[in-house]
Write a protein that holds these residues in place. Structure first.
Motif, PDB file in Angstrom:
ATOM      1  N   CYS A  87       0.828  -1.202   0.000  1.00  0.00           N
ATOM      2  CA  CYS A  87       0.000   0.000   0.000  1.00  0.00           C
ATOM      3  C   CYS A  87       0.863   1.253   0.000  1.00  0.00           C
ATOM      4  O   CYS A  87       1.875   1.323   0.695  1.00  0.00           O
ATOM      5  CB  CYS A  87      -0.935   0.006   1.215  1.00  0.00           C
ATOM      6  SG  CYS A  87      -2.161   1.340   1.150  1.00  0.00           S
ATOM      7  N   LYS A 124      -2.121  -0.908  -4.057  1.00  0.00           N
ATOM      8  CA  LYS A 124      -3.263  -0.167  -3.526  1.00  0.00           C
ATOM      9  C   LYS A 124      -2.761   1.182  -3.011  1.00  0.00           C
ATOM     10  O   LYS A 124      -1.659   1.280  -2.474  1.00  0.00           O
ATOM     11  CB  LYS A 124      -3.905  -0.969  -2.392  1.00  0.00           C
ATOM     12  CG  LYS A 124      -5.078  -0.302  -1.746  1.00  0.00           C
ATOM     13  CD  LYS A 124      -5.859  -1.201  -0.813  1.00  0.00           C
ATOM     14  CE  LYS A 124      -5.038  -1.789   0.280  1.00  0.00           C
ATOM     15  NZ  LYS A 124      -5.845  -2.522   1.273  1.00  0.00           N
ATOM     16  N   GLU A 176      -7.541   0.649  -5.775  1.00  0.00           N
ATOM     17  CA  GLU A 176      -6.851  -0.609  -6.081  1.00  0.00           C
ATOM     18  C   GLU A 176      -6.324  -0.502  -7.497  1.00  0.00           C
ATOM     19  O   GLU A 176      -7.034  -0.048  -8.391  1.00  0.00           O
ATOM     20  CB  GLU A 176      -7.815  -1.791  -5.995  1.00  0.00           C
ATOM     21  CG  GLU A 176      -8.370  -2.031  -4.626  1.00  0.00           C
ATOM     22  CD  GLU A 176      -7.546  -2.991  -3.798  1.00  0.00           C
ATOM     23  OE1 GLU A 176      -6.643  -3.646  -4.341  1.00  0.00           O
ATOM     24  OE2 GLU A 176      -7.810  -3.066  -2.593  1.00  0.00           O
TER      25      GLU A 176
END
Length: 188
Positions: A87, A124, A176
């Protein structure tokens, strides 16, 4: 506005003062779009110090990226951070008022996403936006971000002299990356 050629690079400690000025002026800018700025009084009192910018530049899990015009002037900046395994966190996006409403923000965001994917193999992205900035939240949604349903608290203690809505908070958003969205950035 005529299109602008942007050159990107990672910020250095020497850029901290210019970034601080850019971020403050971008957050304080008056914008005629409804709900873009949100609370005008809050925007006008926003402050960030060079001492708050500096650790963001030197942290090895962060990068502050800057966009420069053809003459080397600072046009925009954005902070990216690695969060967890896959992330990336996007924050502190600021565009010089002269270049707002011309697609620069979209280019800077796309570059930051590409940087995170190439540097940290990010799949993400997350960010947050002030709940009162409804038009900005819609803009992020047009860039592929979706509300997660989560919120985070607004630091009211930093703005005690401003009349704030009771429900002011940060709206958490995520995006995403998948093959269906295509590569959305510029190579870094």
């Amino acid at each position: 506005m005529a299109s602008i050629n942007l050159r990107f690079r990672q910020a250095t400690v020497e850029d901290a003062g210019q970034i601080q000025q850019l971020v403050e002026s971008a957050f304080r800018a008056i914008d005629s779009r409804p709900d873009w700025t949100g609370n005008a009084e809050l925007a006008s009192t926003f402050r960030i110090s060079v001492e708050e910018v500096m650790p963001r530049i030197v942290n090895p899990d962060n990068a502050v990226l800057v966009a420069l015009d053809d003459t080397g002037n600072l046009v925009a900046s954005i902070e990216v951070a690695k969060r967890g395994i896959n992330c990336g966190r996007i924050s502190m996006i600021a565009v010089n008022e002269r270049y707002q409403k011309g697609g620069v923000g979209r280019s800077v965001l796309a570059y930051a996403e590409a940087y995170c994917r190439q540097t940290w193999n990010v799949e993400k992205f997350s960010l947050n936006a002030l709940s009162t900035r409804k038009t900005l939240i819609e803009w992020y949604m047009r860039q592929g971000y979706q509300k997660t349903g989560e919120t985070s608290p607004f630091p009211r203690e930093r703005f005690t002299s401003v009349a704030l809505p009771d429900d002011i908070c940060f709206i958490e958003m995520e995006k995403e990356f998948s093959s269906s969205t295509g590569e959305q950035g510029q190579s870094v």
